[in-house]
Design a protein around this motif. Structure first.
Motif, PDB file in Angstrom:
ATOM      1  N   ASP A 181       0.740  -1.328  -0.032  1.00  0.00           N
ATOM      2  CA  ASP A 181      -0.047   0.172  -0.107  1.00  0.00           C
ATOM      3  C   ASP A 181       0.738   1.119  -0.054  1.00  0.00           C
ATOM      4  OD1 ASP A 181      -2.213  -1.211  -0.095  1.00  0.00           O
ATOM      5  OD2 ASP A 181      -2.935  -1.088   2.047  1.00  0.00           O
ATOM      6  N   CYS A 366      -9.990   8.470  -2.514  1.00  0.00           N
ATOM      7  CA  CYS A 366      -8.858   8.876  -1.491  1.00  0.00           C
ATOM      8  C   CYS A 366      -7.993   9.569  -1.633  1.00  0.00           C
ATOM      9  CB  CYS A 366      -8.427   7.405  -0.852  1.00  0.00           C
ATOM     10  SG  CYS A 366      -9.598   6.279  -0.523  1.00  0.00           S
ATOM     11  N   ALA A 383     -13.853   3.812   0.690  1.00  0.00           N
ATOM     12  CA  ALA A 383     -12.526   4.003  -0.063  1.00  0.00           C
ATOM     13  C   ALA A 383     -12.126   3.381  -0.911  1.00  0.00           C
ATOM     14  CB  ALA A 383     -11.474   4.147   1.441  1.00  0.00           C
ATOM     15  N   TRP A 384     -11.897   3.825  -2.090  1.00  0.00           N
ATOM     16  CA  TRP A 384     -11.471   2.987  -3.391  1.00  0.00           C
ATOM     17  C   TRP A 384     -10.408   3.540  -4.012  1.00  0.00           C
ATOM     18  CZ3 TRP A 384     -15.743   0.917  -7.435  1.00  0.00           C
ATOM     19  CH2 TRP A 384     -15.079   0.086  -8.304  1.00  0.00           C
ATOM     20  N   ARG A 391      -3.773   4.310  -1.621  1.00  0.00           N
ATOM     21  CA  ARG A 391      -3.796   3.277  -0.862  1.00  0.00           C
ATOM     22  C   ARG A 391      -3.295   3.357   0.600  1.00  0.00           C
ATOM     23  NH1 ARG A 391      -4.457  -1.604  -4.018  1.00  0.00           N
ATOM     24  NH2 ARG A 391      -3.740  -2.858  -2.342  1.00  0.00           N
ATOM     25  N   ARG A 394      -6.041   5.120   2.398  1.00  0.00           N
ATOM     26  CA  ARG A 394      -7.355   4.429   2.393  1.00  0.00           C
ATOM     27  C   ARG A 394      -7.332   3.589   3.953  1.00  0.00           C
ATOM     28  NH1 ARG A 394      -8.965  -0.754  -1.167  1.00  0.00           N
ATOM     29  NH2 ARG A 394      -6.906  -1.064  -0.723  1.00  0.00           N
ATOM     30  N   VAL A 395      -5.925   3.375   4.217  1.00  0.00           N
ATOM     31  CA  VAL A 395      -5.602   2.648   5.589  1.00  0.00           C
ATOM     32  C   VAL A 395      -5.979   3.715   6.566  1.00  0.00           C
ATOM     33  CG1 VAL A 395      -3.747   1.695   6.801  1.00  0.00           C
ATOM     34  CG2 VAL A 395      -3.903   1.022   4.629  1.00  0.00           C
ATOM     35  N   VAL A 398      -9.612   4.557   6.977  1.00  0.00           N
ATOM     36  CA  VAL A 398     -10.687   3.536   7.498  1.00  0.00           C
ATOM     37  C   VAL A 398     -10.049   3.034   8.747  1.00  0.00           C
ATOM     38  CG1 VAL A 398     -11.363   0.856   7.155  1.00  0.00           C
ATOM     39  CG2 VAL A 398     -11.045   2.663   5.145  1.00  0.00           C
ATOM     40  N   TRP A 406     -14.159   0.020   3.722  1.00  0.00           N
ATOM     41  CA  TRP A 406     -13.026  -0.495   3.031  1.00  0.00           C
ATOM     42  C   TRP A 406     -13.570  -1.227   1.822  1.00  0.00           C
ATOM     43  CZ3 TRP A 406      -7.716  -0.748   4.347  1.00  0.00           C
ATOM     44  CH2 TRP A 406      -6.748  -1.261   3.597  1.00  0.00           C
ATOM     45  N   ASN A 408     -13.192  -3.789  -0.964  1.00  0.00           N
ATOM     46  CA  ASN A 408     -12.283  -4.780  -1.163  1.00  0.00           C
ATOM     47  C   ASN A 408     -12.082  -5.200  -2.696  1.00  0.00           C
ATOM     48  OD1 ASN A 408     -11.461  -5.710   1.484  1.00  0.00           O
ATOM     49  ND2 ASN A 408     -13.928  -5.937   1.604  1.00  0.00           N
ATOM     50  N   ARG A 423     -20.965  -2.608  -0.255  1.00  0.00           N
ATOM     51  CA  ARG A 423     -20.233  -1.368   0.350  1.00  0.00           C
ATOM     52  C   ARG A 423     -21.344  -0.159   0.341  1.00  0.00           C
ATOM     53  NH1 ARG A 423     -17.652  -4.041   3.960  1.00  0.00           N
ATOM     54  NH2 ARG A 423     -15.902  -5.135   3.034  1.00  0.00           N
TER      55      ARG A 423
END
Length: 471
Positions: A181, A366, A383-384, A391, A394-395, A398, A406, A408, A423
């Motif tokens: 990420d 994001c 978050a995509w 990425r 996003r962490v 979230v 999140w 997936n 989602r």
């Protein structure tokens, strides 16, 4: 008689970075109108998003902001492996032009501060050479800055590419972050982009300070880690000034699509619409667009979706035509969903949309500007991420801030219709979605506190300007 004082801003090319710098300039002028602002803009022979209408609008509405266009440096995008690589080379070659501009400005004005974008690091030495206090304006958040300042330490302790490390990386005061990420241009250790980024991160602590587009209450742990010097364990951390959130006050491009968007939202119930928008460079394949459409239709939720044309073999820096919705979306999709959905081509007035009472959720790539716009509007997110540092964001959104759910995806980055349906429904119609919504609402109230008189961001800005006056 003393010369007028100016602040020189130097953004990297690209509309997102430019808008952030302009908003910083406006903020400085609003609070400290004795300054004037000069923004150095990079002239390119390729498309980085249409900035000319925006520059004209700013020039006409804010005469204290002057744009100084640096000379054209002709480069062929096809000769470079990535958008980042050509941008870095362009900004490296820009440095002599920047030096001449600073010298020229110095003959008629006092340059109180020189503020550069991360990508403009090649210009950092000009500050000490010309005796001008030089600061970074970091257009992402404090969590991302925490990572970037600490990455040179991780670089010294590992010798593999991040893409080959099936493990989490640990940064001061942040949740574990998968190595995969890390920002996409950094995944290959032997790449030019990775080398440039590590060089940039090593130089940031050598500046006179780092201005961050965030506010302390949004990211308290990351701000504390940076301020306590944990992110530069073998060096000195310069002062950090959290002056955000800085978001564009609104985008007025006129035209039917803008009116159609907002007029349609006026007819929808409060907090009922999920907004899907993925930034100026967020492009999906035709196959992915169909999956999104199927997922939205199955969810039964009301939606406003901005669709861009799929990527082609042409470099991403070249403008794309408007998408042909009939050929890209499933047969009959537009007719079947017309009572509860609206699809717009290429662009929507995102700030105005997010602030509209009908919007209750946001599926986002994001990008930090977009995340802040959602926080200010009190809109929860799915978050995509697609590219750059998204990425990583996003962490943080979230796991750390807990303001998003999140999305997936598969290893290749593909998201199935079932995941989109799940989602979007979860965000708009579940206990977990409600919990995220409540936290975003609290964060939104925090933005008003931070930017009010005596708030943390106002205090930080005052300290920043005081440091210029002392210099």
């Amino acid at each position: 008689m003393s010369m007028a004082a100016i602040v020189v801003l130097y953004p990297s090319p690209g509309i997102g970075h430019l808008i952030s710098m302009v908003e910083l300039g406006k903020l400085i002028l609003t609070r400290h109108p004795s300054f004037s602002i000069t923004i150095l803009t990079t002239t390119t022979s390729f498309n980085t998003g249409s900035t000319a209408p925006y520059l004209r609008r700013v020039s006409s509405t804010t005469p204290s902001i002057t744009f100084h266009h640096l000379p054209l440096i002709p480069l062929d995008p096809a000769s470079f492996p990535s958008t980042e690589a050509i941008t870095f080379e362009l900004l490296r070659l820009n440095t002599p032009h920047v030096r001449r501009s600073l010298l020229s400005l110095s003959t008629t004005t006092t340059i109180a501060a020189f503020i550069i974008d991360l990508f403009c690091t090649p210009a950092l030495p000009l500050g000490s050479e010309l005796n001008i206090p030089t600061y970074y304006f970091f257009t992402s958040g404090a969590g991302c800055l925490d990572c970037f300042l600490y990455l040179p330490t991780i670089h010294q302790n590992i010798n593999q590419s991040f893409k080959d490390l099936n493990t989490d990386l640990h940064f001061p005061n942040l949740p574990p972050i998968p190595a995969a990420d890390m920002p996409s241009p950094m995944l290959e250790r032997n790449s030019t982009e990775y080398e440039c980024f590590i060089d940039f991160f090593n130089h940031m602590p050598k500046s006179d300070g780092i201005i961050v587009n965030t506010f302390e209450a949004l990211e308290p742990r990351a701000v504390k880690a940076i301020s306590d010097g944990l992110c530069v364990p073998n060096g000195v951390t310069p002062p950090v000034f959290c002056i955000g959130p800085l978001i564009a006050s609104g985008e007025d491009r006129g035209g039917g699509d803008v009116e159609e968007c907002l007029t349609w939202l006026d007819t929808q119930p409060s907090r009922s619409v999920v907004f899907l928008c993925f930034g100026s460079l967020g492009l999906f394949t035709g196959e992915q667009l169909k999956e999104i459409a199927i997922g939205l239709e199955r969810s039964g939720q009301r939606f406003l979706w901005v669709v861009r044309a799929p990527p082609t073999q042409t470099p991403v820096l070249v403008a794309l035509p408007d998408p042909d919705l009939d050929s890209l979306l499933p047969d009959g999709f537009l007719d079947r969903t017309k009572e509860r959905g609206l699809v717009v081509q290429s662009w929507a007035p995102q700030v105005a949309v997010l602030q509209h009472d009908s919007v209750g959720g946001f599926v986002t790539h994001c990008g930090w500007n977009s995340a802040l716009e959602a926080v200010c509007a009190g809109v929860p997110m799915v978050a995509w991420p697609i590219y750059a540092e998204q990425r990583l964001n996003r962490v943080l959104l979230v796991m750390e801030m807990k303001l998003a759910l999140w999305m997936n995806e598969s290893e290749s980055g593909f998201v199935m219709a079932e995941e989109v349906e799940k989602r979007v429904t979860e965000l708009m119609d579940s206990e977990e979605g409600k919990a995220v919504r409540d936290r975003v609402k609290a964060a939104s109230e925090g933005t008003r506190e931070a930017t009010s008189e005596g708030g943390s961001s106002r205090v930080a800005l005052a300290k920043l300007v005081e440091s210029w006056k002392q210099s």
